[in-house]
Design an enzyme around this catalytic site. Structure first.
Site, PDB file in Angstrom:
ATOM      1  N   SER A   1       0.852  -1.185   0.000  1.00 42.42           N
ATOM      2  CA  SER A   1       0.000   0.000   0.000  1.00 42.42           C
ATOM      3  C   SER A   1       0.893   1.241   0.000  1.00 42.42           C
ATOM      4  O   SER A   1       2.123   1.131   0.015  1.00 42.42           O
ATOM      5  CB  SER A   1      -0.883   0.018   1.238  1.00 42.42           C
ATOM      6  OG  SER A   1      -0.090   0.344   2.370  1.00 42.42           O
ATOM      7  N   LYS A   2       0.260   2.383   0.028  1.00 41.43           N
ATOM      8  CA  LYS A   2       0.998   3.650  -0.016  1.00 41.43           C
ATOM      9  C   LYS A   2       2.024   3.756   1.112  1.00 41.43           C
ATOM     10  O   LYS A   2       3.029   4.437   0.980  1.00 41.43           O
ATOM     11  CB  LYS A   2       0.020   4.818   0.079  1.00 41.43           C
ATOM     12  CG  LYS A   2      -0.847   4.933  -1.146  1.00 41.43           C
ATOM     13  CD  LYS A   2      -1.382   6.353  -1.294  1.00 41.43           C
ATOM     14  CE  LYS A   2      -2.070   6.526  -2.626  1.00 41.43           C
ATOM     15  NZ  LYS A   2      -3.426   6.000  -2.658  1.00 41.43           N
ATOM     16  N   ARG A   3       1.749   3.069   2.214  1.00 39.84           N
ATOM     17  CA  ARG A   3       2.668   3.096   3.347  1.00 39.84           C
ATOM     18  C   ARG A   3       4.067   2.609   2.970  1.00 39.84           C
ATOM     19  O   ARG A   3       5.057   2.999   3.565  1.00 39.84           O
ATOM     20  CB  ARG A   3       2.144   2.166   4.448  1.00 39.84           C
ATOM     21  CG  ARG A   3       1.493   2.871   5.593  1.00 39.84           C
ATOM     22  CD  ARG A   3       1.028   1.921   6.684  1.00 39.84           C
ATOM     23  NE  ARG A   3       0.571   0.617   6.232  1.00 39.84           N
ATOM     24  CZ  ARG A   3       1.187  -0.515   6.520  1.00 39.84           C
ATOM     25  NH1 ARG A   3       2.286  -0.511   7.233  1.00 39.84           N
ATOM     26  NH2 ARG A   3       0.702  -1.669   6.097  1.00 39.84           N
TER      27      ARG A   3
END
Ligand code: GLU
Length: 487
Positions: A252-254
């Site tokens: 994910s963007k994390r």
């Protein structure tokens, strides 16, 4: 058999890491086998699809260096390549299934379907369609039609069958047909669903291998049943593992930017991106991690695609990117770095040959420090800021050594005498300087470095001095001699 593979993005957003990897694997596979690579646009979700996303996806593919033999823009003999331009084709096949009794109209309302779903879930069963409209009498049908209900078309899932997917990556995976309810192939607005359109298209486009993300594995039994019902030959399936973050949770963007566009704009090179994407779930074996695209084409095979999840390792991407920045052709890297230097105001917007030559020198001097091209702006300040100051106490101490004035004076003389400061000239000059002074290189180079940049580390002196030129080099040496560097 000729290899024909495809990448079939839904244009509902930018090209993400996962999609780019699917595209790349298909492309490498096609190029390895001298086959064809097709890009098909799956835009039947008209609300979420846009031409802009379509263009962005194609632009991102092109940036990666992926080309295609058939597709919306390049044409081909098996088009159209945009699903919304193929609606007649799906409708014709749907009609055929209906006439053969392999599909039927369903008039169930959303409310009824939702209630059924809930009931099944409450019993701990898989939510699925229970076949209510399979056996409607002509009277019931007529009644629904008279009410103006618009039917969906459902595929009649054969009962009590084991549907096996012989997957090139995952091996044999079996599904029970009884766990799969009769699924919709045409929605009430006569737009096909994904599972139906994909089968019609892959057949029509003579696709030999379907290489795609693991998330589609559970759709595959539905697609296989459709192939069987239509008596069409099935392609070979290969489902590529999910991409996880380094912490093993779903990417994910994390874990870093997810779209290819973002990597492009932060100064990643397509070569590094392709190399990195190729290694996410595939490896030719061995320790080697750097592969030019031509090698990837030569080496790629589905047998070496891993079943276990791929890990998105940003450190590895950064390392690869740094590698390509350091080792690619300098003019190429300069061209890519110039826009960053322009945006930061270091190079004029209408850069002429002299500006580009300067950029080239600066890139040459600093590229070993970069993990992406946007960072170049953090390293070129030393060439612009004439008010050099020692950055810390250590740097100040270097200038306090008693030999320093001697170093500065002799260097000044040599710079004046040389007149022009090309790299080789400066290299020779520094060698002479050290020899003549006779107290070792360290006492020469460190003070010069601090005098010219304020820092103890950085590009080579023979790279810095040609960029500064005679006037600014001398001015910086003078600032040490007259003490103004410490003010
Ligand atoms: N449009 C589908 C997607 O983007 C394609 C899946 C497939 O390759 O069959 O996920």
């Amino acid at each position: 058999m000729s290899v024909r593979v495809r990448f079939a993005p839904s244009p509902t957003g930018p090209l993400h890491i996962g999609g780019a990897r699917s595209a790349l694997f298909n492309w490498l596979f096609a190029r390895h086998h001298g086959g064809q690579f097709i890009v098909r646009i799956e835009d039947t979700d008209m609300e979420r699809s846009s031409r802009q996303s379509e263009e962005n996806i194609l632009a991102a593919l092109r940036w990666l260096g992926i080309d295609w033999d058939e597709g919306i823009d390049v044409g081909g003999n098996n088009g159209p390549y945009r699903q919304t331009e193929r609606l007649d084709i799906y409708r014709r096949v749907a009609q055929q299934l209906l006439e053969q009794g392999l599909a039927y109209h369903c008039y169930c309302s959303e409310e009824k379907l939702a209630a059924d779903r809930e009931r099944l879930m409450a019993k701990g069963e898989l939510p699925r369609y229970l076949g209510h409209c399979r056996h409607l009498s002509p009277e019931e049908k007529a009644k629904f039609e008279a009410e103006g209900r618009k039917p969906t078309l459902r595929f009649k899932v054969p009962e009590n069958r084991v549907i096996a997917v012989d997957d090139r990556v995952r091996g044999r995976v079996e599904f029970e047909s009884d766990g799969i309810g009769d699924f919709i192939i045409m929605k009430s607005d006569r737009i096909p669903t994904y599972n139906f359109a994909v089968v019609v298209d892959d057949h029509d486009m003579k696709i030999s291998h379907v290489i795609r993300a693991e998330e589609h594995l559970s759709n595959t039994p539905r697609q296989i049943m459709l192939y069987d019902a239509l008596k069409w030959e099935k392609p070979t399936f290969a489902h590529v593992s999910l991409i996880l973050g380094k912490d093993r949770s779903k990417m994910s963007k994390r874990h870093g930017a997810t779209s290819i566009e973002q990597y492009k704009s932060s100064g990643y090179l397509p070569e590094a991106m392709v190399n990195f994407l190729a290694l996410m779930g595939w490896s030719p074996g061995g320790e080697e991690e750097v592969f030019a695209v031509s090698e990837l084409q030569k080496l790629f095979s589905l047998d070496k695609v891993s079943k276990s999840p791929a890990v998105f390792d940003l450190d590895k991407l950064n390392w690869l990117n740094g590698y390509y920045i350091r080792n690619s052709d300098l003019d190429y890297i300069t061209d890519l770095a110039v826009p960053y230097l322009q945006r930061a105001g270091y190079i004029a917007e209408d850069a002429g040959p002299e500006d580009v030559a300067l950029a080239r020198q600066m890139v040459k001097a600093t590229r070993k420090y970069l993990t992406n091209l946007s960072e170049v702006t953090e390293h070129v300040g030393i060439f612009y800021d004439d008010a050099v100051k020692p950055v810390d106490d250590k740097a100040r101490q270097v200038l306090a050594q008693e030999e320093v004035p001697q170093v500065m004076r002799l260097m000044k003389q040599k710079v004046y005498a040389a007149g022009q400061l090309e790299e080789d000239v400066v290299k020779g000059m520094l060698k002479e300087l050290t020899k003549e002074l006779g107290f070792g290189g360290k006492k020469v180079y460190m003070p010069l470095r601090v005098a010219l940049t304020g820092k103890l580390q950085g590009p080579e002196l023979y790279e810095i001095i040609p960029i500064l030129g005679v006037r600014r080099t001398v001015a910086r040496l003078d600032a040490v001699l007259d003490g103004s560097i410490l003010n």
